[in-house]
Design a protein around this motif. Structure first.
Motif, PDB file in Angstrom:
ATOM      1  N   TRP A 248       0.808  -1.215   0.000  1.00 46.25           N
ATOM      2  CA  TRP A 248       0.000   0.000   0.000  1.00 46.25           C
ATOM      3  C   TRP A 248       0.844   1.270   0.000  1.00 46.25           C
ATOM      4  CZ3 TRP A 248       0.502   3.232   4.236  1.00 46.25           C
ATOM      5  CH2 TRP A 248       1.079   2.690   5.373  1.00 46.25           C
ATOM      6  N   LYS A 313      -4.752   1.367   2.292  1.00 45.48           N
ATOM      7  CA  LYS A 313      -4.874  -0.078   2.512  1.00 45.48           C
ATOM      8  C   LYS A 313      -6.167  -0.616   1.912  1.00 45.48           C
ATOM      9  CE  LYS A 313      -1.999  -0.641   6.635  1.00 45.48           C
ATOM     10  NZ  LYS A 313      -1.952  -1.057   8.051  1.00 45.48           N
ATOM     11  N   ARG A 314      -7.244   0.140   2.028  1.00 46.43           N
ATOM     12  CA  ARG A 314      -8.525  -0.300   1.471  1.00 46.43           C
ATOM     13  C   ARG A 314      -8.435  -0.402  -0.056  1.00 46.43           C
ATOM     14  NH1 ARG A 314     -12.381   3.716   3.179  1.00 46.43           N
ATOM     15  NH2 ARG A 314     -12.358   2.599   5.181  1.00 46.43           N
ATOM     16  N   THR A 316      -5.749  -0.876  -1.821  1.00 47.82           N
ATOM     17  CA  THR A 316      -4.869  -1.999  -2.152  1.00 47.82           C
ATOM     18  C   THR A 316      -5.616  -3.324  -2.015  1.00 47.82           C
ATOM     19  OG1 THR A 316      -2.923  -0.764  -1.396  1.00 47.82           O
ATOM     20  CG2 THR A 316      -2.711  -3.149  -1.563  1.00 47.82           C
ATOM     21  N   ALA A 317      -6.424  -3.453  -0.959  1.00 49.44           N
ATOM     22  CA  ALA A 317      -7.200  -4.674  -0.751  1.00 49.44           C
ATOM     23  C   ALA A 317      -8.222  -4.867  -1.872  1.00 49.44           C
ATOM     24  CB  ALA A 317      -7.905  -4.619   0.596  1.00 49.44           C
ATOM     25  N   GLU A 318      -8.847  -3.769  -2.309  1.00 52.88           N
ATOM     26  CA  GLU A 318      -9.830  -3.859  -3.386  1.00 52.88           C
ATOM     27  C   GLU A 318      -9.181  -4.316  -4.685  1.00 52.88           C
ATOM     28  OE1 GLU A 318     -11.550  -0.005  -3.546  1.00 52.88           O
ATOM     29  OE2 GLU A 318     -12.838  -0.293  -1.777  1.00 52.88           O
ATOM     30  N   ALA A 320      -6.465  -6.130  -4.935  1.00 56.65           N
ATOM     31  CA  ALA A 320      -6.083  -7.539  -4.770  1.00 56.65           C
ATOM     32  C   ALA A 320      -7.297  -8.449  -4.957  1.00 56.65           C
ATOM     33  CB  ALA A 320      -5.469  -7.746  -3.386  1.00 56.65           C
ATOM     34  N   THR A 321      -8.458  -8.026  -4.453  1.00 51.31           N
ATOM     35  CA  THR A 321      -9.684  -8.810  -4.605  1.00 51.31           C
ATOM     36  C   THR A 321     -10.070  -8.936  -6.064  1.00 51.31           C
ATOM     37  OG1 THR A 321     -10.463  -8.101  -2.435  1.00 51.31           O
ATOM     38  CG2 THR A 321     -12.117  -8.941  -3.979  1.00 51.31           C
TER      39      THR A 321
END
Length: 335
Positions: A248, A313-314, A316-318, A320-321
């Protein structure tokens, strides 16, 4: 302005020499504080050269690196760097000469000592030359449009803080007039036209820094502001290093926002300690108003930093999903 390391041979030679001389003076002064028992206002005569040597050495080294990053106005920048190096060397040289003689440098109004009469104008006008060179250098840096956003933000905010830090001494030189007579290390009475303290002109202060514990002291904001650029550059370097392990942080805009948050907090700190000194209050004896102001700065800094981190971070997580689902990656950097 994309990387921090730069070979010494590629840097501004006068500033490199200036920095080397200053750090050499730090070593000599450190020895002097041990072997020379003479004092000025209850501190070793060598403490002031030590402090000025360290401060100017660190700043000259920073400027030497910074000038290698200039794209526009490079010739002007190098000229100003030379002016700064010469003025700083003369300024600290005069301070050291007076310390070695066991007498005062700044604010010394003794007209009976020919050496002091000769050196005081150098000290007074040297400050003006350094401030002017710093102001123009800051403008030259502000017109640069190359390099990473995080490093650019650290440099620009840091130079703005450093410029303020250099203006502060000029401010107290023309506003805080406290004529009095003090005794130098040789037992001679010396007329002084001013002091560092507000409410207590001579400071009566902390070990080494000698910042006043009985009144305000403009050396406090001067120190914090002057070295803000090193703090912000260090933060930018640490964030760049952490980006190798934390996905991130790999977005340049995220690191730039974190540097901006740090710059906001640091500027708030400088503003509070300046206000505190102006009110004649010691750094280590803050009143309720000062503590509330510091608390507000801390909350604002933590809040803005947390928001940047959570958002990055949110995002980056999105991404990755989306990648795991085999869908096209969403466009656009982390917010």
């Amino acid at each position: 302005m994309t990387s921090l390391p730069t070979p010494v041979r590629g840097r501004h030679r006068p500033l490199v020499v200036c920095a080397a001389l200053m750090f050499g003076l730090v070593l000599v002064s450190a020895v002097g504080t041990v072997v020379d028992g003479r004092t000025l206002l209850d501190e070793s005569v060598w403490v002031k050269p030590l402090k000025f040597g360290f401060a100017f050495g660190l700043y000259a080294a920073t400027l030497a690196w910074l000038l290698t990053k200039l794209v526009r106005g490079r010739r002007l920048g190098r000229l100003l760097g030379t002016v700064f190096a010469v003025a700083a060397t003369v300024e600290v040289g005069a301070i050291t000469a007076q310390a070695a003689r066991g007498t005062f440098s700044h604010f010394n109004a003794d007209r009976t000592d020919p050496v002091t009469v000769a050196l005081v104008p150098l000290l007074t006008f040297g400050v003006m030359v350094i401030v002017i060179a710093q102001l123009v250098l800051a403008v030259v840096v502000l017109i640069q449009r190359t390099g990473g956003a995080a490093l650019n933000r650290a440099i620009r905010a840091g130079l703005a803080l450093a410029t303020f830090g250099m203006v502060v001494p000029v401010f107290w030189m023309v506003t805080e007039i406290h004529s009095r007579t003090v005794t130098d290390a040789n037992g001679h009475s010396v007329q002084m036209y001013q002091g560092h303290g507000i409410g207590d002109p001579d400071g009566h202060g902390m070990p080494l820094t000698n910042w006043s514990v009985t009144g305000g002291d403009f050396r406090v904001p001067h120190f914090f502001a002057l070295h803000g650029i090193q703090v912000l550059l260090l933060i930018a370097a640490v964030l760049a290093a952490l980006a190798a392990e934390r996905v991130w942080l790999r977005d340049e805009k995220v690191r730039a926002r974190l540097v901006g948050s740090a710059a906001l907090g640091y500027t708030g700190l400088v503003a509070v300690v300046t206000w505190q000194a102006w009110r004649g209050q010691s750094l280590i004896h803050p009143d309720t108003a000062t503590l509330l102001a510091l608390g507000a700065v801390l909350l604002l800094t933590v809040g803005t930093t947390a928001r940047v981190i959570v958002t990055a971070k949110r995002a980056t997580a999105e991404r990755a999903t989306v990648q795991r689902a085999g869908l096209p990656e969403l466009a656009g950097p982390a917010r």
